[in-house]
Motif scaffolding. Structure first.
Motif, PDB file in Angstrom:
ATOM      1  N   CYS A   1      -1.247   4.963  -6.860  1.00  0.00           N
ATOM      2  CA  CYS A   1      -2.548   5.547  -7.228  1.00  0.00           C
ATOM      3  C   CYS A   1      -3.736   4.611  -7.042  1.00  0.00           C
ATOM      4  O   CYS A   1      -4.884   5.037  -7.087  1.00  0.00           O
ATOM      5  CB  CYS A   1      -2.517   6.036  -8.675  1.00  0.00           C
ATOM      6  SG  CYS A   1      -2.381   4.683  -9.876  1.00  0.00           S
ATOM      7  N   GLY A   2      -3.455   3.311  -6.867  1.00  0.00           N
ATOM      8  CA  GLY A   2      -4.547   2.361  -6.679  1.00  0.00           C
ATOM      9  C   GLY A   2      -5.150   1.824  -7.960  1.00  0.00           C
ATOM     10  O   GLY A   2      -6.037   0.963  -7.930  1.00  0.00           O
ATOM     11  N   LYS A   3      -4.668   2.318  -9.111  1.00  0.00           N
ATOM     12  CA  LYS A   3      -5.164   1.790 -10.390  1.00  0.00           C
ATOM     13  C   LYS A   3      -4.559   0.414 -10.656  1.00  0.00           C
ATOM     14  O   LYS A   3      -3.658  -0.031  -9.941  1.00  0.00           O
ATOM     15  CB  LYS A   3      -4.805   2.752 -11.523  1.00  0.00           C
ATOM     16  CG  LYS A   3      -5.530   4.096 -11.467  1.00  0.00           C
ATOM     17  CD  LYS A   3      -5.071   4.987 -12.605  1.00  0.00           C
ATOM     18  CE  LYS A   3      -5.706   6.382 -12.509  1.00  0.00           C
ATOM     19  NZ  LYS A   3      -5.159   7.291 -13.533  1.00  0.00           N
ATOM     20  N   LYS A   4      -5.029  -0.230 -11.710  1.00  0.00           N
ATOM     21  CA  LYS A   4      -4.535  -1.573 -12.043  1.00  0.00           C
ATOM     22  C   LYS A   4      -3.021  -1.543 -12.267  1.00  0.00           C
ATOM     23  O   LYS A   4      -2.501  -0.705 -13.005  1.00  0.00           O
ATOM     24  CB  LYS A   4      -5.254  -2.095 -13.284  1.00  0.00           C
ATOM     25  CG  LYS A   4      -4.869  -3.531 -13.632  1.00  0.00           C
ATOM     26  CD  LYS A   4      -5.731  -4.082 -14.750  1.00  0.00           C
ATOM     27  CE  LYS A   4      -5.244  -5.456 -15.199  1.00  0.00           C
ATOM     28  NZ  LYS A   4      -5.224  -6.433 -14.100  1.00  0.00           N
ATOM     29  N   ALA A   5      -2.322  -2.474 -11.641  1.00  0.00           N
ATOM     30  CA  ALA A   5      -0.859  -2.529 -11.750  1.00  0.00           C
ATOM     31  C   ALA A   5      -0.430  -3.236 -13.029  1.00  0.00           C
ATOM     32  O   ALA A   5      -1.082  -4.183 -13.478  1.00  0.00           O
ATOM     33  CB  ALA A   5      -0.284  -3.247 -10.540  1.00  0.00           C
TER      34      ALA A   5
ATOM     35  N   CYS B   1       1.589   1.114 -11.786  1.00  0.00           N
ATOM     36  CA  CYS B   1       0.632   1.177 -12.893  1.00  0.00           C
ATOM     37  C   CYS B   1       1.285   1.466 -14.241  1.00  0.00           C
ATOM     38  O   CYS B   1       0.656   1.319 -15.280  1.00  0.00           O
ATOM     39  CB  CYS B   1      -0.413   2.262 -12.608  1.00  0.00           C
ATOM     40  SG  CYS B   1       0.316   3.922 -12.462  1.00  0.00           S
TER      41      CYS B   1
ATOM     42  N   SER C   1       0.844  -1.191   0.000  1.00  0.00           N
ATOM     43  CA  SER C   1       0.000   0.000   0.000  1.00  0.00           C
ATOM     44  C   SER C   1       0.878   1.239   0.000  1.00  0.00           C
ATOM     45  O   SER C   1       2.073   1.180   0.283  1.00  0.00           O
ATOM     46  CB  SER C   1      -0.896   0.026   1.243  1.00  0.00           C
ATOM     47  OG  SER C   1      -0.107   0.230   2.416  1.00  0.00           O
TER      48      SER C   1
ATOM     49  N   SER D   1       0.320  -7.559  -5.733  1.00  0.00           N
ATOM     50  CA  SER D   1      -1.082  -7.142  -5.583  1.00  0.00           C
ATOM     51  C   SER D   1      -1.595  -6.749  -6.964  1.00  0.00           C
ATOM     52  O   SER D   1      -0.823  -6.670  -7.919  1.00  0.00           O
ATOM     53  CB  SER D   1      -1.215  -5.972  -4.603  1.00  0.00           C
ATOM     54  OG  SER D   1      -0.688  -4.789  -5.173  1.00  0.00           O
ATOM     55  N   GLU D   2      -2.878  -6.481  -7.061  1.00  0.00           N
ATOM     56  CA  GLU D   2      -3.473  -6.147  -8.352  1.00  0.00           C
ATOM     57  C   GLU D   2      -3.392  -4.654  -8.657  1.00  0.00           C
ATOM     58  O   GLU D   2      -3.642  -4.237  -9.786  1.00  0.00           O
ATOM     59  CB  GLU D   2      -4.950  -6.579  -8.376  1.00  0.00           C
ATOM     60  CG  GLU D   2      -5.153  -8.092  -8.250  1.00  0.00           C
ATOM     61  CD  GLU D   2      -4.511  -8.849  -9.399  1.00  0.00           C
ATOM     62  OE1 GLU D   2      -4.561  -8.357 -10.545  1.00  0.00           O
ATOM     63  OE2 GLU D   2      -3.928  -9.921  -9.133  1.00  0.00           O
ATOM     64  N   THR D   3      -3.059  -3.842  -7.651  1.00  0.00           N
ATOM     65  CA  THR D   3      -3.133  -2.384  -7.822  1.00  0.00           C
ATOM     66  C   THR D   3      -1.801  -1.688  -7.607  1.00  0.00           C
ATOM     67  O   THR D   3      -0.921  -2.189  -6.894  1.00  0.00           O
ATOM     68  CB  THR D   3      -4.162  -1.782  -6.856  1.00  0.00           C
ATOM     69  OG1 THR D   3      -3.782  -2.112  -5.513  1.00  0.00           O
ATOM     70  CG2 THR D   3      -5.552  -2.307  -7.142  1.00  0.00           C
ATOM     71  N   CYS D   4      -1.652  -0.516  -8.217  1.00  0.00           N
ATOM     72  CA  CYS D   4      -0.458   0.320  -8.083  1.00  0.00           C
ATOM     73  C   CYS D   4      -0.329   0.804  -6.644  1.00  0.00           C
ATOM     74  O   CYS D   4      -1.315   1.249  -6.037  1.00  0.00           O
ATOM     75  CB  CYS D   4      -0.558   1.520  -9.031  1.00  0.00           C
ATOM     76  SG  CYS D   4       0.754   2.754  -8.831  1.00  0.00           S
TER      77      CYS D   4
END
Length: 479
Positions: free
Chosen positions: A465-469, A430, A410, A459-462
């Protein structure tokens, strides 16, 4: 019990790592400061390390069909301007010559920061047909990059390096060469410098000016800071188009060749110091140590001691080892400290009692353990210890990297690790430069080191920014 500190004039690395580094460079007589700001004098001991590096790498290059050439030191400014991204990337670091003798030059000359443009000018003259390809060239030279902040070996305004430049018929061949040379560097670091390293591709933001793709080797220093240890670049046909380099292909059409470049520098000596050294000074990997074993005659005034020490020295030299016998009138204790500080991998002590027992004492610079061994087959015993020194250095460096590599899942965890734990951070990204820059700015310098060849899906996210990695990236501070 604390280890005895043999060399008091070296600052402890735990107290001040930067000062420790400078102390080792100076006290081990590797380099000195010059009268020109940002430049260094490489002293004989430091240069001998570079010669051993050069000899090993040069052999590896030639086994792949690479030929050495030499290009001029000066680049006409108009030539540098031909590749837009390239000149923009180097403009802030260029040293410019405007006067020759007493006359103003009609065109400014750039002291080479790198030589892509010079090679391209030459390639244009010598490449006409597919029969002229590939061209696999390398040069061992100095280059100049006007650095604001300098430190011996790590970042200087002038430094020594090799720069390979190759031209190929196809994109596939050029890409293959780019990865092949990265593998050469990776193997050399591990097999010769005893330094394991992370390898991978640079992000778009961090790639070399003018390159389509840049690959890097990233060793971790003892304090957890990364060092860009060497890079290889795939240029595509961008430089070929800018310089109008064409060849008649096998199908009789006119095509542009595909280009690579790759280089490592005297920065590797800095990597050796900071990966392997300790509070007693330098520790040199046996394969590049100017002195692999030092012979110390103990109680050398006694009958037969110097003769036996000389006999051992000659036997080791005959076995192909780099040996020094110190028969100076300094005390044995002084000599032990001196050669520990200079990083000599193995010390051999021989005195009257040893001679009576047909034995000697071997001391490893890494463990500092004393081994009492027979003088029979002494060369083999020394070679075994040199191999164990190399192996132990690799294992120590691997342990240090493992201990100082952490995963962040995170944004908050990334910031916490960056603040509290030195070393590498593995985290998902991302692919957007904006996130890369944000992480660097908010952490005060933690940058993407590379996208490793072997990625894990943490994980699946950046992490930013939390967008798709898109990729797992190794992040860290750098020299």
């Amino acid at each position: 019990m604390a280890k005895q500190k043999m060399v008091e004039q070296i600052t402890s690395m735990d107290v001040d790592f930067a000062k420790w580094y400078t102390d080792v460079v100076k006290k081990a007589e590797l380099a000195d400061y010059s009268g020109v700001k940002g430049c260094m004098i490489i002293r004989p001991y430091g240069y001998a390390i570079w010669e051993n590096i050069q000899k090993d790498l040069d052999r590896r290059f030639k086994e792949l069909g690479v030929e050495n050439v030499y290009m001029p030191m000066f680049i006409p400014e108009s030539l540098l301007q031909k590749e837009k991204d390239h000149v923009e990337g180097f403009a802030p670091e260029c040293a410019v010559v405007t006067i020759g003798g007493q006359n103003q030059l009609s065109e400014r000359l750039i002291v080479r920061p790198t030589s892509e443009t010079l090679f391209c000018e030459h390639f244009k003259d010598i490449i006409h047909s597919y029969r002229d390809l590939p061209k696999n060239y390398n040069q061992w030279v100095n280059v100049c990059r006007w650095e604001k902040t300098t430190r011996p070996f790590l970042r200087t305004s002038e430094f020594l390096w090799q720069e390979g430049h190759t031209m190929h018929e196809t994109e596939e061949e050029a890409r293959e060469m780019t990865i092949r040379m990265l593998k050469v560097y990776e193997d050399f670091y591990r097999e010769t410098l005893a330094i394991p390293a992370v390898v991978g591709r640079k992000t778009e933001k961090e790639k070399f000016a003018g390159a389509k793709e840049t690959y890097t080797i990233e060793p971790m220093m003892h304090n957890g800071v990364a060092l860009q240890g060497g890079t290889t670049h795939y240029f595509g046909d961008g430089f070929a188009k800018a310089f109008d380099i064409t060849y008649t292909a096998r199908d009789n059409t006119v095509k542009y060749p595909h280009q690579t470049s790759w280089g490592v520098s005297t920065r590797m000596i800095g990597a050796i110091i900071m990966t392997h050294g300790d509070d007693n000074g330098l520790i040199l990997p046996p394969n590049v140590a100017p002195i692999q074993v030092v012979v110390i005659p103990v109680q050398q005034h006694k009958e037969g001691v110097l003769e036996k020490a000389t006999e051992i020295t000659n036997a080791l030299k005959a076995a192909g080892l780099r040996v020094k016998m110190d028969d100076s009138d300094n005390s044995p204790g002084w000599k032990y400290s001196e050669y520990e500080m200079k990083g000599v991998p193995v010390r051999l002590e021989v005195g009257p009692r040893d001679i009576e027992n047909n034995s000697c004492v071997l001391v490893s610079r890494v463990s500092r353990n004393k081994n009492f061994v027979s003088l029979d087959n002494i060369a083999d015993q020394v070679k075994d210890m040199l191999q164990s020194v190399h192996t132990e250095l690799v294992e120590r460096a691997n342990r240090n990297r493992a201990e100082k590599t952490n995963d962040a899942h995170s944004y908050e965890e990334f910031l916490q690790i960056a603040e509290e734990k030195p070393g590498f951070i593995r985290a998902m990204w991302c692919g957007e430069t904006e996130c890369e820059e944000k992480l660097k700015d908010i952490t005060g310098g933690v940058k993407s080191r590379c996208i490793p060849f072997h990625e894990e899906n943490l994980s699946e996210t950046c992490v930013c920014c939390g967008k798709k990695a898109k990729h797992m990236v190794i992040w860290g501070r750098q020299y």
